[in-house]
Design an enzyme around this catalytic site. Structure first.
Site, PDB file in Angstrom:
ATOM      1  N   GLY A 145       0.784  -1.236   0.000  1.00  0.00           N
ATOM      2  CA  GLY A 145       0.000   0.000   0.000  1.00  0.00           C
ATOM      3  C   GLY A 145       0.809   1.276   0.000  1.00  0.00           C
TER       4      GLY A 145
ATOM      5  N   ARG B 224     -14.681 -15.543 -10.444  1.00  0.00           N
ATOM      6  CA  ARG B 224     -14.266 -14.148 -10.599  1.00  0.00           C
ATOM      7  C   ARG B 224     -15.464 -13.198 -10.626  1.00  0.00           C
ATOM      8  NH1 ARG B 224      -9.495 -12.766 -11.667  1.00  0.00           N
ATOM      9  NH2 ARG B 224      -8.818 -14.718 -12.586  1.00  0.00           N
TER      10      ARG B 224
ATOM     11  N   ILE C 275      -7.092  -9.957 -11.520  1.00  0.00           N
ATOM     12  CA  ILE C 275      -7.565  -9.695 -12.873  1.00  0.00           C
ATOM     13  C   ILE C 275      -9.055  -9.405 -12.753  1.00  0.00           C
ATOM     14  CG2 ILE C 275      -8.018 -10.762 -15.113  1.00  0.00           C
ATOM     15  CD1 ILE C 275      -5.356 -12.275 -14.737  1.00  0.00           C
ATOM     16  N   LEU C 276      -9.500  -8.333 -13.371  1.00  0.00           N
ATOM     17  CA  LEU C 276     -10.891  -7.903 -13.212  1.00  0.00           C
ATOM     18  C   LEU C 276     -11.731  -8.366 -14.397  1.00  0.00           C
ATOM     19  CD1 LEU C 276      -9.933  -4.363 -11.967  1.00  0.00           C
ATOM     20  CD2 LEU C 276     -11.035  -6.146 -10.586  1.00  0.00           C
TER      21      LEU C 276
ATOM     22  N   HIS D 251       1.040   0.873 -13.091  1.00  0.00           N
ATOM     23  CA  HIS D 251       1.773  -0.342 -13.448  1.00  0.00           C
ATOM     24  C   HIS D 251       3.263  -0.022 -13.485  1.00  0.00           C
ATOM     25  CE1 HIS D 251       2.469  -4.273 -15.138  1.00  0.00           C
ATOM     26  NE2 HIS D 251       3.251  -3.713 -16.033  1.00  0.00           N
TER      27      HIS D 251
ATOM     28  N   LEU E 103      -5.402  -6.987 -19.660  1.00  0.00           N
ATOM     29  CA  LEU E 103      -4.509  -6.823 -18.504  1.00  0.00           C
ATOM     30  C   LEU E 103      -3.449  -5.746 -18.758  1.00  0.00           C
ATOM     31  CD1 LEU E 103      -3.611  -7.990 -15.708  1.00  0.00           C
ATOM     32  CD2 LEU E 103      -2.027  -9.434 -16.992  1.00  0.00           C
ATOM     33  N   ASP E 104      -3.306  -4.838 -17.788  1.00  0.00           N
ATOM     34  CA  ASP E 104      -2.282  -3.792 -17.860  1.00  0.00           C
ATOM     35  C   ASP E 104      -2.295  -3.079 -19.214  1.00  0.00           C
ATOM     36  OD1 ASP E 104      -1.468  -4.373 -15.274  1.00  0.00           O
ATOM     37  OD2 ASP E 104      -0.108  -5.932 -15.961  1.00  0.00           O
TER      38      ASP E 104
ATOM     39  N   GLN F   1       9.122   7.221  -8.367  1.00  0.00           N
ATOM     40  CA  GLN F   1       8.352   7.939  -9.397  1.00  0.00           C
ATOM     41  C   GLN F   1       6.858   7.625  -9.306  1.00  0.00           C
ATOM     42  OE1 GLN F   1       9.726  10.336 -11.348  1.00  0.00           O
ATOM     43  NE2 GLN F   1      11.388   9.921  -9.924  1.00  0.00           N
ATOM     44  N   GLU F   2       6.543   6.374  -8.985  1.00  0.00           N
ATOM     45  CA  GLU F   2       5.123   6.010  -8.831  1.00  0.00           C
ATOM     46  C   GLU F   2       4.464   6.919  -7.806  1.00  0.00           C
ATOM     47  OE1 GLU F   2       4.076   1.876  -8.395  1.00  0.00           O
ATOM     48  OE2 GLU F   2       5.964   1.207  -9.251  1.00  0.00           O
TER      49      GLU F   2
HETATM   50  C1  GRF Z   1       3.423  -1.057  -7.444  1.00  0.00           C
HETATM   51  O1  GRF Z   1       4.670  -1.273  -8.021  1.00  0.00           O
HETATM   52  C2  GRF Z   1       2.378  -0.824  -8.510  1.00  0.00           C
HETATM   53  O2  GRF Z   1       2.888  -0.203  -9.650  1.00  0.00           O
HETATM   54  C3  GRF Z   1       1.940  -2.219  -8.846  1.00  0.00           C
HETATM   55  O3  GRF Z   1       1.969  -2.918  -7.633  1.00  0.00           O
HETATM   56  C4  GRF Z   1       2.888  -2.298  -6.744  1.00  0.00           C
HETATM   57  C5  GRF Z   1       2.133  -1.970  -5.509  1.00  0.00           C
HETATM   58  O4  GRF Z   1       2.937  -1.425  -4.509  1.00  0.00           O
HETATM   59  N1  GRF Z   1       0.653  -2.214  -9.473  1.00  0.00           N
HETATM   60  P1  GRF Z   1       2.251  -0.749  -3.260  1.00  0.00           P
HETATM   61  O5  GRF Z   1       1.305  -1.771  -2.645  1.00  0.00           O
HETATM   62  O6  GRF Z   1       1.536   0.474  -3.717  1.00  0.00           O
HETATM   63  O7  GRF Z   1       3.392  -0.428  -2.331  1.00  0.00           O
END
Ligand code: GRF
Length: 220
Positions: A12, A65, A92-93, A109, A144-145, A173-174
């Site tokens: 998270g 699912r 997967i949704l 992602h 997916l993605d 960066q995320e």
């Molecule tokens: C991240 O790298 C995100 O890009 C991917 O899963 C990871 C989740 O990390 N979808 P966190 O739980 O937000 O730390």
């Protein structure tokens, strides 16, 4: 103020970045709930500490699912969110779920899509020998993605990188681009029109869309 619901499965840290941005006054959203499909998701505790309502829906308790997704959607819809934010939600949704949230379901992602969809993105990037790697925030489609890209951040792949060092560089960066993308949505500057991302005019410039890290690294 726009309402969001965040879905997680684990650590998270992206969720935490969203909470921190909100707390710093940089993200004008009401985080109405955090929902996990795993009881042991560390992010659930983080959310609870921030006084955000948390829910756990065990996917293993459902026959398939569709059944799980329909319970999940029911739980989400009780909060009437404007946006559903996938933050490390490792499921997967189903098509029906994705259609239900068309234009208001986003994901982050850890690769520069369309390269490296799926798992183990950093290891695969190293194996391919790419020089630039990164992350992508996108609207979700049934594939997916995949889906219309909102923003990407690029990082250099350095000699001597291993999976952990590269993952850490991308993750930094995320934590910048995800709050940014959600803020654009919250401010009405980001919409999906006919399958294409539309950004407010002031954002649709390369400088706003490419990570400063790329420039700082000397790679252009
Ligand atoms: C991240 O790298 C995100 O890009 C991917 O899963 C990871 C989740 O990390 N979808 P966190 O739980 O937000 O730390």
């Amino acid at each position: 103020m726009k309402k969001i619901v965040i879905l997680i499965s684990g650590r998270g840290s992206n969720m935490e970045a969203l909470i921190a941005a909100r707390d710093a006054g940089n993200l004008p959203v009401n985080i109405a709930a955090v929902i996990s499909n795993r009881p042991d998701a560390a992010g659930l505790e983080t959310a609870a500490r921030a006084s955000i309502p948390t829910h756990f829906i065990n996917h293993k308790a459902f026959a398939g699912r569709e059944a799980f997704d329909s319970r999940l959607a029911q739980c989400i819809d009780e909060f009437e969110p404007d946006l559903v934010v996938l933050a490390g939600f490792m499921r997967i949704l189903s098509d029906g779920f994705v259609r239900h949230y068309a234009g208001r379901l986003i994901n982050i992602h850890p690769s520069l899509l369309p390269s490296f969809p799926g798992l183990h993105t950093h290891q695969r990037a190293l194996e391919e020998g790419v020089r630039i790697h990164g992350c992508t925030v996108h609207f979700v489609t049934p594939a997916l993605d995949h889906g219309p890209v909102i923003v990407q951040a690029a990082v250099p792949v350095l000699d001597g990188d291993d999976e952990a060092s590269l993952a850490a560089r991308v993750l930094r960066q995320e934590h910048l681009v995800y709050p940014q993308a959600v803020r654009w949505f919250a401010e009405g500057k980001l919409t999906l029109e006919n399958g294409r991302v539309r950004l407010a005019a002031e954002l649709a410039e390369p400088a706003a869309l490419v990570s400063p890290v790329l420039a700082a690294s000397g790679i252009r």
